[in-house]
Scaffold this motif. Structure first.
Motif, PDB file in Angstrom:
ATOM      1  N   GLY A  25     -16.963  26.563  15.099  1.00  0.00           N
ATOM      2  CA  GLY A  25     -18.315  26.040  14.881  1.00  0.00           C
ATOM      3  C   GLY A  25     -18.409  24.555  15.185  1.00  0.00           C
ATOM      4  N   PHE A  26     -19.595  24.078  15.434  1.00  0.00           N
ATOM      5  CA  PHE A  26     -19.798  22.628  15.581  1.00  0.00           C
ATOM      6  C   PHE A  26     -21.235  22.283  15.205  1.00  0.00           C
ATOM      7  CE2 PHE A  26     -22.283  22.598  19.503  1.00  0.00           C
ATOM      8  CZ  PHE A  26     -21.983  23.843  20.066  1.00  0.00           C
ATOM      9  N   ASP A  27     -21.429  21.025  14.825  1.00  0.00           N
ATOM     10  CA  ASP A  27     -22.761  20.576  14.434  1.00  0.00           C
ATOM     11  C   ASP A  27     -23.628  20.438  15.672  1.00  0.00           C
ATOM     12  OD1 ASP A  27     -22.434  20.209  11.593  1.00  0.00           O
ATOM     13  OD2 ASP A  27     -21.029  18.605  12.117  1.00  0.00           O
ATOM     14  N   ALA A  28     -24.823  21.036  15.619  1.00  0.00           N
ATOM     15  CA  ALA A  28     -25.703  20.967  16.795  1.00  0.00           C
ATOM     16  C   ALA A  28     -27.126  20.661  16.369  1.00  0.00           C
ATOM     17  CB  ALA A  28     -25.671  22.288  17.547  1.00  0.00           C
ATOM     18  N   LYS A  44     -42.427  31.513  18.614  1.00  0.00           N
ATOM     19  CA  LYS A  44     -43.101  32.641  19.257  1.00  0.00           C
ATOM     20  C   LYS A  44     -44.553  32.737  18.826  1.00  0.00           C
ATOM     21  CE  LYS A  44     -39.237  35.796  19.920  1.00  0.00           C
ATOM     22  NZ  LYS A  44     -38.615  36.988  19.333  1.00  0.00           N
ATOM     23  N   SER A  45     -44.832  32.351  17.561  1.00  0.00           N
ATOM     24  CA  SER A  45     -46.230  32.482  17.092  1.00  0.00           C
ATOM     25  C   SER A  45     -47.061  31.258  17.442  1.00  0.00           C
ATOM     26  CB  SER A  45     -46.304  32.783  15.603  1.00  0.00           C
ATOM     27  OG  SER A  45     -45.089  32.750  14.984  1.00  0.00           O
ATOM     28  N   GLY A  46     -46.551  30.411  18.330  1.00  0.00           N
ATOM     29  CA  GLY A  46     -47.375  29.314  18.854  1.00  0.00           C
ATOM     30  C   GLY A  46     -47.412  28.095  17.948  1.00  0.00           C
ATOM     31  N   ASP A  47     -46.370  27.913  17.133  1.00  0.00           N
ATOM     32  CA  ASP A  47     -46.336  26.753  16.232  1.00  0.00           C
ATOM     33  C   ASP A  47     -45.788  25.502  16.908  1.00  0.00           C
ATOM     34  OD1 ASP A  47     -47.503  27.702  14.057  1.00  0.00           O
ATOM     35  OD2 ASP A  47     -45.775  27.537  12.701  1.00  0.00           O
ATOM     36  N   GLY A  48     -45.668  25.527  18.218  1.00  0.00           N
ATOM     37  CA  GLY A  48     -45.182  24.351  18.952  1.00  0.00           C
ATOM     38  C   GLY A  48     -43.673  24.236  18.917  1.00  0.00           C
ATOM     39  N   VAL A  49     -43.185  23.030  19.267  1.00  0.00           N
ATOM     40  CA  VAL A  49     -41.730  22.811  19.388  1.00  0.00           C
ATOM     41  C   VAL A  49     -41.079  22.848  18.002  1.00  0.00           C
ATOM     42  CG1 VAL A  49     -39.954  21.224  20.211  1.00  0.00           C
ATOM     43  CG2 VAL A  49     -42.154  21.352  21.394  1.00  0.00           C
ATOM     44  N   GLN A  50     -39.995  23.573  17.902  1.00  0.00           N
ATOM     45  CA  GLN A  50     -39.256  23.665  16.642  1.00  0.00           C
ATOM     46  C   GLN A  50     -37.927  22.930  16.784  1.00  0.00           C
ATOM     47  OE1 GLN A  50     -40.644  25.376  13.958  1.00  0.00           O
ATOM     48  NE2 GLN A  50     -42.375  25.427  15.398  1.00  0.00           N
ATOM     49  N   ARG A  51     -37.643  22.063  15.815  1.00  0.00           N
ATOM     50  CA  ARG A  51     -36.359  21.337  15.873  1.00  0.00           C
ATOM     51  C   ARG A  51     -35.587  21.587  14.594  1.00  0.00           C
ATOM     52  NH1 ARG A  51     -37.266  17.658  19.973  1.00  0.00           N
ATOM     53  NH2 ARG A  51     -39.482  17.193  20.204  1.00  0.00           N
ATOM     54  N   LEU A  52     -34.298  21.775  14.714  1.00  0.00           N
ATOM     55  CA  LEU A  52     -33.492  21.893  13.500  1.00  0.00           C
ATOM     56  C   LEU A  52     -32.026  21.548  13.782  1.00  0.00           C
ATOM     57  CD1 LEU A  52     -32.958  25.625  12.551  1.00  0.00           C
ATOM     58  CD2 LEU A  52     -34.281  24.967  14.513  1.00  0.00           C
ATOM     59  N   GLU A  53     -31.350  21.140  12.722  1.00  0.00           N
ATOM     60  CA  GLU A  53     -29.930  20.843  12.816  1.00  0.00           C
ATOM     61  C   GLU A  53     -29.211  22.008  12.194  1.00  0.00           C
ATOM     62  OE1 GLU A  53     -28.484  16.969  12.335  1.00  0.00           O
ATOM     63  OE2 GLU A  53     -29.728  16.724  14.123  1.00  0.00           O
ATOM     64  N   LEU A  54     -28.208  22.501  12.888  1.00  0.00           N
ATOM     65  CA  LEU A  54     -27.491  23.647  12.343  1.00  0.00           C
ATOM     66  C   LEU A  54     -26.061  23.691  12.856  1.00  0.00           C
ATOM     67  CD1 LEU A  54     -27.858  25.088  15.141  1.00  0.00           C
ATOM     68  CD2 LEU A  54     -29.691  26.386  14.105  1.00  0.00           C
ATOM     69  N   CYS A  82     -34.601  26.572  25.156  1.00  0.00           N
ATOM     70  CA  CYS A  82     -33.820  26.271  23.955  1.00  0.00           C
ATOM     71  C   CYS A  82     -32.754  25.254  24.355  1.00  0.00           C
ATOM     72  CB  CYS A  82     -33.178  27.558  23.460  1.00  0.00           C
ATOM     73  SG  CYS A  82     -32.042  27.305  22.105  1.00  0.00           S
ATOM     74  N   THR A  83     -32.806  24.055  23.778  1.00  0.00           N
ATOM     75  CA  THR A  83     -31.767  23.068  24.091  1.00  0.00           C
ATOM     76  C   THR A  83     -30.892  22.850  22.868  1.00  0.00           C
ATOM     77  OG1 THR A  83     -33.284  21.316  23.513  1.00  0.00           O
ATOM     78  CG2 THR A  83     -33.055  21.748  25.827  1.00  0.00           C
ATOM     79  N   LEU A  84     -29.604  22.714  23.140  1.00  0.00           N
ATOM     80  CA  LEU A  84     -28.644  22.504  22.051  1.00  0.00           C
ATOM     81  C   LEU A  84     -27.801  21.277  22.373  1.00  0.00           C
ATOM     82  CD1 LEU A  84     -27.981  26.182  22.083  1.00  0.00           C
ATOM     83  CD2 LEU A  84     -27.953  25.076  19.857  1.00  0.00           C
ATOM     84  N   ARG A  85     -27.762  20.374  21.419  1.00  0.00           N
ATOM     85  CA  ARG A  85     -26.963  19.152  21.615  1.00  0.00           C
ATOM     86  C   ARG A  85     -25.826  19.129  20.595  1.00  0.00           C
ATOM     87  NH1 ARG A  85     -30.003  13.623  22.113  1.00  0.00           N
ATOM     88  NH2 ARG A  85     -30.493  14.673  24.053  1.00  0.00           N
ATOM     89  N   ASP A  86     -24.627  18.836  21.085  1.00  0.00           N
ATOM     90  CA  ASP A  86     -23.472  18.732  20.190  1.00  0.00           C
ATOM     91  C   ASP A  86     -23.573  17.392  19.460  1.00  0.00           C
ATOM     92  OD1 ASP A  86     -21.052  18.450  18.989  1.00  0.00           O
ATOM     93  OD2 ASP A  86     -19.883  19.219  20.670  1.00  0.00           O
ATOM     94  N   VAL A  87     -23.774  17.438  18.132  1.00  0.00           N
ATOM     95  CA  VAL A  87     -23.918  16.181  17.386  1.00  0.00           C
ATOM     96  C   VAL A  87     -22.700  15.921  16.502  1.00  0.00           C
ATOM     97  CG1 VAL A  87     -26.437  16.082  17.447  1.00  0.00           C
ATOM     98  CG2 VAL A  87     -25.327  17.337  15.608  1.00  0.00           C
ATOM     99  N   THR A  88     -21.576  16.556  16.877  1.00  0.00           N
ATOM    100  CA  THR A  88     -20.359  16.363  16.081  1.00  0.00           C
ATOM    101  C   THR A  88     -20.024  14.870  15.966  1.00  0.00           C
ATOM    102  OG1 THR A  88     -19.594  18.386  17.098  1.00  0.00           O
ATOM    103  CG2 THR A  88     -17.979  17.163  15.844  1.00  0.00           C
ATOM    104  N   GLY A  89     -20.092  14.168  17.114  1.00  0.00           N
ATOM    105  CA  GLY A  89     -19.752  12.732  17.123  1.00  0.00           C
ATOM    106  C   GLY A  89     -20.648  11.950  16.193  1.00  0.00           C
TER     107      GLY A  89
END
Ligand code: ADP
Length: 576
Positions: A319-322, A300-310, A340-347
């Motif tokens: 729950g699942f790894d995303a 929101k404060s304009g820091d660009g694209v944020q990526r994280l695993e959670l 906001c994109t979420l990818r299932d990374v369980t595999g």
């Protein structure tokens, strides 16, 4: 000349034709002039109703023809160099004769406007011109070469007198109206001039209308094209979103959910609009909530694209790894929404875990025999041992190194399978019976606690096979049969011919395999529930057997019952 309606006085004449009249001499003249005004007024009305320029020219011509005149409408081209015939009132027979006489086609005929010429004077002169005789204007209109025939032409046409009135707009000529008739008078020029002015306006209006129509058509086409483009773009974006395997959420600038794609529903179990206007934090496990809200704050404060695993959270709270990405959508420097994109990374996580496990497993499998080999060889080196113990230690070293080389061989085979090359087989006609005998014999000595039986059918057809690889399969099945029959018992190897195949089966009376493990028995590292049994193994042997058999075009399977024993059977196609 036609007679107009009788009756209405001069006062009822349309305003546009209330032109100044020169001295009127007789009552007949007054009536004639009034009728002419009316007729011209009617003609002007129909002229003004015409839409396209060609229709206007026709309306002018027909309107005046209806008053028993011979009308010619000429239009000046853009360069003001030529007057083109836009309307000529002439019967077809006369027209053909004139065209023949002059050697011209009237449709293509034009009068060139030379400076100081008669037509130049008429177009740019103050007043319309009355010609008692039409010889001069007619001859000036014709190409020089046919001018001597003017008299003949006029005789054919029998036009009489003529009025030439320029059609002008703001003083600029756009064409010329030529009216001929036997009873035309010089005093009619004023009325003709007023009509020509009306005609010029009508032509101008029609031209504007036409331009406007064209502009409209162009605009409509542009709008259609643009609409189609937009529709295509929208369809493409929708196709991408609808078919994306990732959950894609569109967020408002404040960060609440405004829409979601179908993958979101599949991944999280919420209906498409169920979370409309909700905080996406709802989709994150509480343990990761802080990291998510920090990422949201940064986006929101304009820091660009944020990526994280959670760890993401479904509607049913599982729950699942995303892997999550938050990206602001900017327009003119302003954040208008966020994706906001979420990818299932369980595999992928599972694969990572399996790789770690595999490395640990291999390190252990290689480490155990190596430790023994090093221990016994050190003992042999530093201790003065009697012959008997030396032999025992050496045979232990040999046993462990054989196990090591078997494991390394299996791993090599496995890695070949993993990179997709398959196992190399070198097929040629071979006798499967002989291969079975050669594989069984060594076991008779090394496994005295088991009884071996072979039942090889006579006259077996040769199979197309790689003897080394097929021996590897039989050995593997036999060593499993021995290993998983710790109490001993009878091991039977049967070889028989079926239609196009030769079938080999290895049976034991060992521990057997529970039904629930049988389906995945031929998958790598699958130990079918014996991992904690104390019987050592890697779960690789059967995978390799399956690949070898299938590389030959055969099949492998198992029948087993816990506590009763197992029978592994494979088939190899006969040669030829
Ligand atoms: P490994 O024997 O090294 O574990 P394999 O791939 O050869 O690996 O076999 C996979 C699993 O299948 C074994 O762990 C065992 O549980 C089961 N299995 C194979 N052969 C037999 C057999 N003859 N009797 C009982 N179980 C067997």
């Amino acid at each position: 000349m036609t007679n107009g309606d009788a009756g209405p006085s001069v006062d009822t004449q349309p305003a546009e034709f209330a032109v100044a009249r020169p001295e009127i001499e007789t009552a007949a003249d007054v009536a004639r002039e009034r009728d002419m005004m009316r007729a011209l007024s009617r003609a002007a009305q129909s002229v003004q109703q015409a839409r396209a320029p060609e229709q206007v020219y026709d309306a002018i011509g027909r309107g005046l023809d209806a008053m028993a005149y011979h009308t010619t409408v000429m239009i000046l081209d853009r360069e003001r160099q030529n007057l083109w015939l836009a309307y000529v009132s002439m019967r077809d027979t006369v027209r053909r004769r004139v065209e023949k006489l002059l050697g011209i086609v009237l449709e293509e005929f034009c009068i060139k406007i030379e400076p100081d010429s008669l037509y130049h004077d008429i177009l740019y002169g103050e007043e319309p011109r009355f010609f008692d005789l039409l010889l001069e204007p007619m001859s000036q209109a014709l190409p020089r070469i046919v001018r001597p025939m003017t008299g003949q032409v006029l005789a054919m046409l029998r036009f009489g007198h003529g009025i030439f009135a320029p059609m002008r707009l703001d003083g600029d000529p756009i064409g010329l109206l030529a009216v001929a008739g036997k009873d035309l008078r010089a005093t009619d020029t004023t009325a003709m001039s007023a009509f020509a002015a009306q005609a010029a306006i009508a032509i101008q209006n029609a031209r504007l209308y036409e331009e406007l129509e064209q502009a409209n058509v162009d605009l409509e086409r542009k709008v259609e094209r643009r609409t189609a483009e937009l529709r295509r773009t929208k369809e493409r974006v929708e196709a991408v979103l609808n078919n994306s395997p990732d959950a894609v959420l569109l967020l408002t600038p404040d960060g609440t959910i405004s829409s979601a794609n179908p993958a979101f529903t599949g991944m999280f179990g919420y209906a498409p609009d169920e979370l409309y206007d909700h905080d996406p934090a709802l989709l994150i496990c509480p343990t990761c909530a802080d990291r998510f809200s920090q990422a949201m704050h940064k986006a929101k404060s304009g820091d660009g694209v944020q990526r994280l695993e959670l760890k993401a959270r479904r509607k049913d709270n599982t729950g699942f790894d995303a892997s999550l990405a938050l990206a602001p959508i900017m327009e003119n420097g302003e954040r208008i929404s966020m994706v906001c994109t979420l990818r299932d990374v369980t595999g992928a996580k599972e694969l990572e875990r399996m790789k770690d496990e595999f490395v640990a497993f291999i390190a252990h499998e290689l480490g155990t025999p190596l430790t023994s080999i090093r221990g016994y060889s050190e003992l042999l080196l530093i201790r003065d041992l009697d012959k008997e113990r030396q032999r025992r230690f050496l045979s232990l070293i040999q046993e462990q190194s054989t196990q090591l080389s078997g494991l390394v061989g299996d791993l090599l085979d496995l890695s070949r399978l993993e990179v997709g090359n398959g196992l190399s087989v070198d097929p040629r006609p071979i006798d499967l019976g002989k291969i079975v005998y050669r594989a069984v014999d060594p076991f008779r000595e090394t496994s005295p606690g088991h009884t071996f039986g072979t039942d090889v059918a006579p006259d077996l057809p040769p199979v197309r096979g790689d003897s080394k690889r097929l021996r590897q399969v039989v050995r593997n099945l036999l060593s499993n049969a021995i290993k998983y029959s710790p109490e001993g018992g009878t091991l039977t190897v049967q070889v028989r011919a079926l239609d196009d195949f030769v079938e080999v089966s290895v049976s034991d009376e060992g521990i057997g395999i529970a039904p629930e493990y049988q389906a995945h028995l031929f998958e790598k590292f699958n130990r079918a529930g014996v991992a904690d049994s104390g019987i050592e193994g890697t779960g690789l042997g059967l995978v390799i057997c399956k690949h070898i058999v299938e590389a030959h075009g055969g099949r492998i399977g198992v029948k087993s019952a816990p506590g009763v024993g197992s029978t592994f059977t494979f088939t190899i196609p006969v040669a030829g």
